[in-house]
Write a protein that holds these residues in place. Structure first.
Motif, short mmCIF file in Angstrom:
data_model
loop_
_atom_site.label_atom_id
_atom_site.label_comp_id
_atom_site.label_asym_id
_atom_site.label_seq_id
_atom_site.Cartn_x
_atom_site.Cartn_y
_atom_site.Cartn_z
N VAL A 1 -8.63 1.06 -1.43
CA VAL A 1 -7.50 0.72 -1.71
C VAL A 1 -6.99 -0.62 -1.34
O VAL A 1 -6.52 -1.60 -1.87
N GLN A 2 -7.52 -1.11 -0.23
CA GLN A 2 -7.53 -2.09 0.40
C GLN A 2 -8.24 -3.38 -0.13
O GLN A 2 -7.68 -4.23 -0.36
N ASP A 3 -9.27 -2.94 -0.94
CA ASP A 3 -10.16 -4.09 -1.47
C ASP A 3 -9.20 -4.33 -2.83
O ASP A 3 -9.48 -5.41 -3.29
N LYS A 4 -8.67 -3.23 -3.27
CA LYS A 4 -7.58 -3.39 -4.78
C LYS A 4 -6.67 -4.32 -4.55
O LYS A 4 -6.31 -5.30 -5.11
N VAL A 5 -5.94 -4.05 -3.27
CA VAL A 5 -5.02 -5.15 -2.67
C VAL A 5 -5.49 -6.45 -2.66
O VAL A 5 -4.77 -7.42 -2.89
N PHE A 6 -6.65 -6.59 -2.03
CA PHE A 6 -6.93 -7.94 -1.68
C PHE A 6 -7.48 -8.73 -2.98
O PHE A 6 -6.97 -9.76 -3.05
N GLU A 7 -7.96 -8.18 -3.89
CA GLU A 7 -8.19 -8.47 -5.22
C GLU A 7 -6.92 -9.08 -5.69
O GLU A 7 -6.99 -10.07 -6.24
N ALA A 8 -5.98 -8.32 -6.02
CA ALA A 8 -4.64 -8.65 -6.37
C ALA A 8 -3.99 -9.93 -5.70
O ALA A 8 -3.52 -10.65 -6.31
N ILE A 9 -4.26 -9.64 -4.42
CA ILE A 9 -3.63 -10.88 -3.78
C ILE A 9 -4.38 -12.12 -3.84
O ILE A 9 -3.95 -13.15 -4.23
N GLU A 10 -5.93 -12.12 -4.23
CA GLU A 10 -6.59 -13.10 -4.54
C GLU A 10 -5.99 -13.81 -5.85
O GLU A 10 -6.11 -15.02 -6.17
N LYS A 11 -5.89 -12.74 -6.80
CA LYS A 11 -5.34 -13.25 -8.09
C LYS A 11 -4.27 -14.18 -8.22
O LYS A 11 -4.01 -15.10 -8.67
N VAL A 12 -3.09 -13.53 -7.32
CA VAL A 12 -2.05 -14.14 -7.29
C VAL A 12 -2.12 -15.56 -6.61
O VAL A 12 -1.42 -16.55 -7.34
N ALA A 13 -3.03 -15.55 -5.68
CA ALA A 13 -3.28 -16.95 -4.90
C ALA A 13 -3.40 -17.91 -5.72
O ALA A 13 -3.00 -19.24 -5.93
N MET B 1 0.80 -1.16 0.08
CA MET B 1 -0.06 -0.18 0.17
C MET B 1 0.86 1.32 -0.10
O MET B 1 0.33 2.40 -0.57
N SER B 2 2.14 1.23 0.49
CA SER B 2 3.02 2.39 0.93
C SER B 2 3.45 2.71 -0.98
O SER B 2 3.79 3.68 -1.02
N LYS B 3 3.27 1.64 -1.73
CA LYS B 3 3.77 1.95 -3.06
C LYS B 3 2.76 2.57 -3.92
O LYS B 3 2.91 2.87 -5.05
N MET B 4 1.41 2.53 -3.25
CA MET B 4 0.18 3.07 -4.14
C MET B 4 -0.11 4.47 -4.00
O MET B 4 -0.31 4.78 -2.75
N PRO B 5 -0.04 5.28 -4.99
CA PRO B 5 -0.41 6.76 -4.86
C PRO B 5 -1.77 7.05 -4.30
O PRO B 5 -1.70 8.04 -3.44
N ALA B 6 -2.83 6.15 -4.47
CA ALA B 6 -3.89 6.67 -3.86
C ALA B 6 -3.90 6.39 -2.51
O ALA B 6 -4.54 7.04 -1.86
N TYR B 7 -3.17 5.47 -1.80
CA TYR B 7 -3.35 5.29 -0.34
C TYR B 7 -2.34 6.51 0.16
O TYR B 7 -2.87 6.88 1.25
N THR B 8 -1.13 6.80 -0.29
CA THR B 8 -0.47 7.89 0.03
C THR B 8 -1.10 9.19 -0.09
O THR B 8 -1.34 10.13 1.15
N GLN B 9 -2.33 9.31 -0.92
CA GLN B 9 -2.79 10.63 -0.85
C GLN B 9 -4.01 10.63 -0.08
O GLN B 9 -4.35 11.59 0.61
N ALA B 10 -4.41 9.35 0.12
CA ALA B 10 -5.53 9.16 1.24
C ALA B 10 -4.83 9.57 2.91
O ALA B 10 -5.52 10.24 3.54
N GLN B 11 -3.85 9.04 3.02
CA GLN B 11 -3.11 9.31 4.38
C GLN B 11 -2.88 10.90 4.45
O GLN B 11 -2.88 11.39 5.76
N GLN B 12 -2.37 11.34 3.55
CA GLN B 12 -2.25 12.94 3.55
C GLN B 12 -3.38 13.75 3.82
O GLN B 12 -3.47 14.61 4.53
#
Length: 227
Positions: free
Chosen positions: A128-140, A39-50
Protein backbone atom coordinates in the motif's frame (compact mmCIF):
# COMPACT_ATOMS: atom_id res chain seq x y z
CA UNK A 1 44.55 45.68 -20.99
CA UNK A 2 43.81 41.98 -21.36
CA UNK A 3 43.68 41.62 -17.59
CA UNK A 4 41.19 44.50 -17.39
CA UNK A 5 38.96 42.92 -20.04
CA UNK A 6 39.06 39.59 -18.22
CA UNK A 7 38.19 41.28 -14.93
CA UNK A 8 35.24 43.13 -16.52
CA UNK A 9 34.00 39.93 -18.13
CA UNK A 10 34.16 38.10 -14.80
CA UNK A 11 32.33 40.95 -13.08
CA UNK A 12 29.62 40.89 -15.73
CA UNK A 13 29.23 37.11 -15.38
CA UNK A 14 28.90 37.52 -11.60
CA UNK A 15 26.15 40.09 -12.02
CA UNK A 16 24.27 37.78 -14.40
CA UNK A 17 24.50 34.91 -11.91
CA UNK A 18 23.29 37.11 -9.06
CA UNK A 19 20.34 38.28 -11.14
CA UNK A 20 19.34 34.83 -12.44
CA UNK A 21 19.87 32.92 -9.18
CA UNK A 22 16.78 34.31 -7.38
CA UNK A 23 14.69 33.68 -10.51
CA UNK A 24 15.90 30.07 -10.65
CA UNK A 25 15.08 29.63 -6.96
CA UNK A 26 11.62 31.05 -7.49
CA UNK A 27 11.06 28.64 -10.37
CA UNK A 28 11.38 25.66 -8.02
CA UNK A 29 7.90 24.41 -7.15
CA UNK A 30 7.09 22.50 -4.00
CA UNK A 31 4.05 20.95 -2.40
CA UNK A 32 2.95 18.67 0.39
CA UNK A 33 0.64 15.69 0.88
CA UNK A 34 -0.93 13.97 3.86
CA UNK A 35 0.07 10.31 3.47
CA UNK A 36 -1.85 9.25 6.60
CA UNK A 37 -5.04 10.77 5.20
CA UNK A 38 -4.43 9.15 1.81
CA UNK A 39 -3.85 5.66 3.24
CA UNK A 40 -6.91 5.95 5.49
CA UNK A 41 -8.96 6.23 2.28
CA UNK A 42 -7.52 3.01 0.84
CA UNK A 43 -9.54 -0.16 1.58
CA UNK A 44 -6.41 -2.31 1.34
CA UNK A 45 -4.73 -0.33 4.14
CA UNK A 46 -7.81 -0.47 6.39
CA UNK A 47 -8.04 -4.22 5.84
CA UNK A 48 -4.34 -4.63 6.64
CA UNK A 49 -4.74 -2.67 9.89
CA UNK A 50 -7.73 -4.77 10.92
CA UNK A 51 -5.80 -7.98 10.25
CA UNK A 52 -2.86 -6.70 12.29
CA UNK A 53 -5.16 -5.79 15.18
CA UNK A 54 -6.70 -9.28 15.13
CA UNK A 55 -3.31 -11.01 15.03
CA UNK A 56 -1.97 -8.82 17.84
CA UNK A 57 -5.01 -9.52 20.04
CA UNK A 58 -4.77 -13.29 19.45
CA UNK A 59 -1.05 -13.37 20.23
CA UNK A 60 -1.62 -11.33 23.38
CA UNK A 61 -4.34 -13.72 24.52
CA UNK A 62 -1.95 -16.62 23.98
CA UNK A 63 0.64 -14.93 26.18
CA UNK A 64 -1.92 -14.26 28.90
CA UNK A 65 -2.94 -17.95 28.82
CA UNK A 66 0.68 -18.99 29.28
CA UNK A 67 1.00 -16.59 32.21
CA UNK A 68 -2.04 -18.16 33.85
CA UNK A 69 -0.42 -21.58 33.48
CA UNK A 70 2.73 -20.21 35.12
CA UNK A 71 0.69 -18.79 37.97
CA UNK A 72 -0.99 -22.16 38.45
CA UNK A 73 2.38 -23.91 38.64
CA UNK A 74 3.54 -21.46 41.28
CA UNK A 75 0.39 -21.79 43.38
CA UNK A 76 0.66 -25.57 43.32
CA UNK A 77 4.27 -25.31 44.41
CA UNK A 78 3.31 -23.05 47.31
CA UNK A 79 0.55 -25.41 48.42
CA UNK A 80 2.80 -28.50 48.35
CA UNK A 81 6.11 -26.97 49.41
CA UNK A 82 5.94 -28.23 52.99
CA UNK A 83 5.71 -31.88 51.92
CA UNK A 84 8.33 -31.78 49.16
CA UNK A 85 11.89 -33.00 49.54
CA UNK A 86 14.76 -30.69 48.64
CA UNK A 87 15.26 -32.53 45.35
CA UNK A 88 11.57 -32.22 44.50
CA UNK A 89 11.59 -28.51 45.40
CA UNK A 90 14.55 -27.94 43.10
CA UNK A 91 12.81 -29.75 40.26
CA UNK A 92 9.61 -27.74 40.67
CA UNK A 93 11.53 -24.45 40.91
CA UNK A 94 13.42 -25.26 37.72
CA UNK A 95 10.12 -26.06 36.01
CA UNK A 96 8.71 -22.67 37.04
CA UNK A 97 11.83 -20.81 35.91
CA UNK A 98 11.80 -22.56 32.52
CA UNK A 99 8.13 -21.76 31.99
CA UNK A 100 8.77 -18.11 32.82
CA UNK A 101 11.72 -17.94 30.41
CA UNK A 102 9.69 -19.62 27.65
CA UNK A 103 6.99 -16.95 28.00
CA UNK A 104 9.51 -14.13 27.77
CA UNK A 105 11.14 -15.73 24.71
CA UNK A 106 7.79 -16.20 22.99
CA UNK A 107 6.70 -12.63 23.74
CA UNK A 108 9.94 -11.26 22.31
CA UNK A 109 9.61 -13.43 19.21
CA UNK A 110 6.13 -12.03 18.55
CA UNK A 111 6.31 -8.40 19.70
CA UNK A 112 10.05 -7.73 19.85
CA UNK A 113 12.21 -5.86 17.38
CA UNK A 114 11.74 -7.45 13.93
CA UNK A 115 9.38 -9.97 15.54
CA UNK A 116 6.43 -11.62 13.81
CA UNK A 117 4.16 -8.59 14.27
CA UNK A 118 6.79 -6.28 12.77
CA UNK A 119 7.31 -8.58 9.78
CA UNK A 120 3.58 -9.03 9.26
CA UNK A 121 3.06 -5.25 9.35
CA UNK A 122 5.69 -4.84 6.65
CA UNK A 123 4.16 -7.61 4.57
CA UNK A 124 0.67 -6.13 4.68
CA UNK A 125 1.34 -2.38 4.53
CA UNK A 126 4.40 -2.11 2.27
CA UNK A 127 2.44 -2.78 -0.96
CA UNK A 128 0.00 0.00 0.00
CA UNK A 129 2.81 2.40 0.88
CA UNK A 130 4.58 1.63 -2.39
CA UNK A 131 1.40 2.35 -4.32
CA UNK A 132 1.00 5.71 -2.56
CA UNK A 133 4.64 6.60 -3.23
CA UNK A 134 4.25 5.79 -6.93
CA UNK A 135 1.15 8.01 -7.11
CA UNK A 136 3.00 10.86 -5.35
CA UNK A 137 5.88 10.50 -7.79
CA UNK A 138 3.51 10.69 -10.77
CA UNK A 139 1.79 13.79 -9.37
CA UNK A 140 5.18 15.44 -8.69
CA UNK A 141 6.23 14.89 -12.29
CA UNK A 142 2.91 16.09 -13.71
CA UNK A 143 2.89 19.22 -11.55
CA UNK A 144 6.65 19.74 -11.96
CA UNK A 145 7.29 19.72 -8.22
CA UNK A 146 10.92 19.78 -7.09
CA UNK A 147 10.08 18.88 -3.46
CA UNK A 148 7.12 17.08 -1.88
CA UNK A 149 6.73 17.15 1.90
CA UNK A 150 4.65 14.76 3.99
CA UNK A 151 2.33 16.63 6.35
CA UNK A 152 1.81 13.55 8.54
CA UNK A 153 5.53 12.78 8.86
CA UNK A 154 8.14 13.94 11.37
CA UNK A 155 8.51 17.29 9.59
CA UNK A 156 6.72 19.96 11.61
CA UNK A 157 4.69 22.28 9.37
CA UNK A 158 3.62 25.28 11.44
CA UNK A 159 1.65 26.79 8.59
CA UNK A 160 0.45 25.29 5.31
CA UNK A 161 -1.18 27.18 2.49
CA UNK A 162 -3.86 24.97 0.89
CA UNK A 163 -2.69 26.04 -2.56
CA UNK A 164 0.37 23.82 -2.05
CA UNK A 165 -1.67 20.80 -0.88
CA UNK A 166 -1.50 18.03 -3.50
CA UNK A 167 -3.17 15.36 -1.38
CA UNK A 168 -6.30 15.37 -3.51
CA UNK A 169 -4.24 14.99 -6.70
CA UNK A 170 -2.62 11.85 -5.27
CA UNK A 171 -6.05 10.49 -4.33
CA UNK A 172 -7.14 11.21 -7.90
CA UNK A 173 -4.11 9.30 -9.20
CA UNK A 174 -5.17 6.36 -7.01
CA UNK A 175 -8.77 6.59 -8.22
CA UNK A 176 -10.00 7.83 -4.83
CA UNK A 177 -10.61 11.51 -5.58
CA UNK A 178 -13.51 13.38 -3.98
CA UNK A 179 -15.60 16.17 -5.51
CA UNK A 180 -13.59 18.95 -3.82
CA UNK A 181 -10.15 19.20 -5.39
CA UNK A 182 -6.97 20.26 -3.63
CA UNK A 183 -8.56 20.81 -0.22
CA UNK A 184 -6.60 20.42 3.03
CA UNK A 185 -7.19 17.11 4.75
CA UNK A 186 -9.72 17.13 7.59
CA UNK A 187 -8.27 14.57 9.97
CA UNK A 188 -10.98 14.99 12.56
CA UNK A 189 -13.63 13.49 10.30
CA UNK A 190 -11.52 10.55 9.15
CA UNK A 191 -11.97 7.21 10.87
CA UNK A 192 -8.72 5.26 10.88
CA UNK A 193 -7.97 1.82 12.24
CA UNK A 194 -5.59 1.66 15.18
CA UNK A 195 -2.18 0.10 14.59
CA UNK A 196 -1.22 -2.47 17.27
CA UNK A 197 1.81 -1.55 19.33
CA UNK A 198 4.37 -3.77 20.95
CA UNK A 199 3.35 -4.42 24.58
CA UNK A 200 5.75 -3.32 27.28
CA UNK A 201 7.86 -5.98 28.96
CA UNK A 202 6.10 -7.42 31.97
CA UNK A 203 7.81 -6.17 35.11
CA UNK A 204 6.67 -9.23 37.04
CA UNK A 205 8.23 -11.53 34.45
CA UNK A 206 11.65 -9.98 35.11
CA UNK A 207 11.71 -11.35 38.68
CA UNK A 208 12.59 -14.94 39.42
CA UNK A 209 9.94 -16.76 41.46
CA UNK A 210 10.80 -17.05 45.12
CA UNK A 211 9.24 -19.86 47.17
CA UNK A 212 6.64 -18.48 49.51
CA UNK A 213 6.03 -15.36 47.40
CA UNK A 214 3.17 -15.21 44.92
CA UNK A 215 4.05 -13.60 41.57
CA UNK A 216 2.08 -10.51 40.67
CA UNK A 217 -0.52 -10.82 37.94
CA UNK A 218 -0.37 -8.54 34.97
CA UNK A 219 -3.67 -7.40 33.43
CA UNK A 220 -4.18 -7.87 29.70
CA UNK A 221 -3.02 -4.93 27.63
CA UNK A 222 -5.48 -3.56 25.06
CA UNK A 223 -4.09 -2.64 21.65
CA UNK A 224 -3.31 1.05 21.22
CA UNK A 225 -3.16 3.17 18.18
CA UNK A 226 -0.39 4.12 15.98
CA UNK A 227 -0.18 5.47 12.40
Amino acid sequence: MNKLLLWMAALSMGLVVNILAPQAAQAQKFGYVDSEFIMSKMPAYTQAQQELNTLSANWQKDIETQKKDLDKLYRNYQAEEVVLTEAMKKKRQDEILKKEQDIKTYQNRIFGFEGQLFKKRQELTKPVQDKVFEAIEKVAKKKQLAIVFDKSGDLTMLYTNPVHDYTEFVLEELGLASEDRNQPAQKGAVKTVATPQTPATDAAAEEEPVPGKQPAKTPARPSTRKK
